[in-house]
Motif scaffolding. Structure first.
Motif: not given
Length: 340
Positions: A97, A121, A125
């Motif tokens: 990420y 998250i 994402w």
């Protein structure tokens, strides 16, 4: 299962056998875990040797679990064998990420380089771009190769958070465990002790693997514990297991150049992974919590470092090049702080 004798693989083999699967445990040396039942078949395979994995698959398998796949090449290796694999479950990492500013694990050592993630998250994402320059970019390249196969090879990609439990090459809990074993009375924590780097126990990952094996599909799911404790909370939990009462000294801001206050969890901003998708798609429920799982980990760590230097015992922790147990530097810092 490829990578069966590693930290995740050991737990996953047990979970799959308990669920009724006939498991072949593949590793480079063909080893075994003493807790596996006798019916688990162990095979020595070097996946990077031409044709070795294909030979190990034989006529095919219902599910291939791969806990050590690393890059696009491994992704292509699996998709090339799609005609022999019913479905796959492959471990990736939450290190893929990045935030809206493009900050990620590769930029964390730069000024203001640690990402500002949403809390938690979600799997939707944004990630770093696929490539071959770092751990995160390689894992994204692996994911892209596998997911592009679609129905030809239904693959559940599990983005693991900070893995913990026995048999890890870089156990973060050692930071507190060794201090307790050494009779070190003080734990100094930067960032006010509030750093959060979401953990995942190997048994929770094994449960996700078990559920995904029984419900094939092309999907990406996070893998994380039900709670995301701060580093100060982790320290208190370890102390409780070990029956010690160390003094915790907190200070604001990052660790200094002497690394005083730095731990394997230390971050200026929290990283927490959402688990809603796994609950919805697989019916996932965690099988253990962080504090609940600690006694087994602490016992294993205590035994492992009993007569070995920590760097030799845990090269995965030593590779960061930080002396996490520089007590002389800590004493000097404390003396300066207290005006001694």
């Amino acid at each position: 299962m490829v990578g069966a004798t590693g930290q995740i693989g050991r737990a996953a083999v047990r979970a799959l056998v308990a669920d009724g699967w006939e498991v072949t445990a593949v590793s480079r040396r063909g080893g075994r875990d003493e807790r596996w039942p006798a019916e688990v078949r162990s095979v020595a395979v070097d996946r990077n040797e031409d044709g070795a994995l294909a030979r190990a698959l034989g006529d095919g398998v219902d599910v291939l679990v791969d806990v050590v796949a690393y890059d696009a090449g491994h992704g292509r290796q699996l998709t090339a064998l799609a005609d022999r694999i019913g479905s796959a479950v492959v471990i990736s990492s939450a290190a893929v990420y990045e935030d809206e500013q493009g900050r990620n694990f590769d930029t964390q050592d730069e000024p203001d380089g640690f990402p500002l993630y949403p809390l938690p998250i979600p799997e939707t994402w944004r990630t770093v771009a696929p490539g071959d320059t770092s751990y995160g970019t390689r894992k994204v390249a692996l994911e892209r190769e596998l997911l592009a196969a679609g129905d030809a090879l239904p693959t559940t990609v599990l983005r693991a958070a900070a893995v913990h439990g026995p048999y890890g090459p870089g156990p973060r809990e050692l930071w507190f465990v060794k201090r307790a074993l050494d009779g070190r009375p003080v734990r100094i924590l930067a960032e006010g002790g509030r750093s959060v780097f979401h953990p995942v126990h190997v048994d929770n990952l094994a449960e996700l693997i078990r559920l995904a094996a029984a419900k094939p599909g092309s999907r990406v799911l996070n893998g994380a514990d039900p709670e995301a404790p701060s580093v100060a909370e982790i320290g208190a939990a370890v102390d409780a297991v070990m029956g010690v009462a160390g003094e915790t000294v907190l200070f604001e801001g990052p660790p200094g150049k002497d690394a005083v206050g730095e731990t394997p969890w230390t971050t200026p901003r929290p990283m927490v992974c959402g688990m809603t998708a796994a609950e919805r798609e697989l019916g996932y429920r965690p099988v253990t919590g962080y504090a609940e799982s600690l006694p087994e980990t602490v016992a294993w760590l205590t035994e492992t470092v009993a007569d070995r230097d920590w760097r030799d015992a845990f090269p995965g922790l030593a590779k960061y090049g930080v002396d996490f147990f520089d007590y002389a530097a800590e004493d000097a810092w404390l003396a300066a702080r207290r005006g001694v």
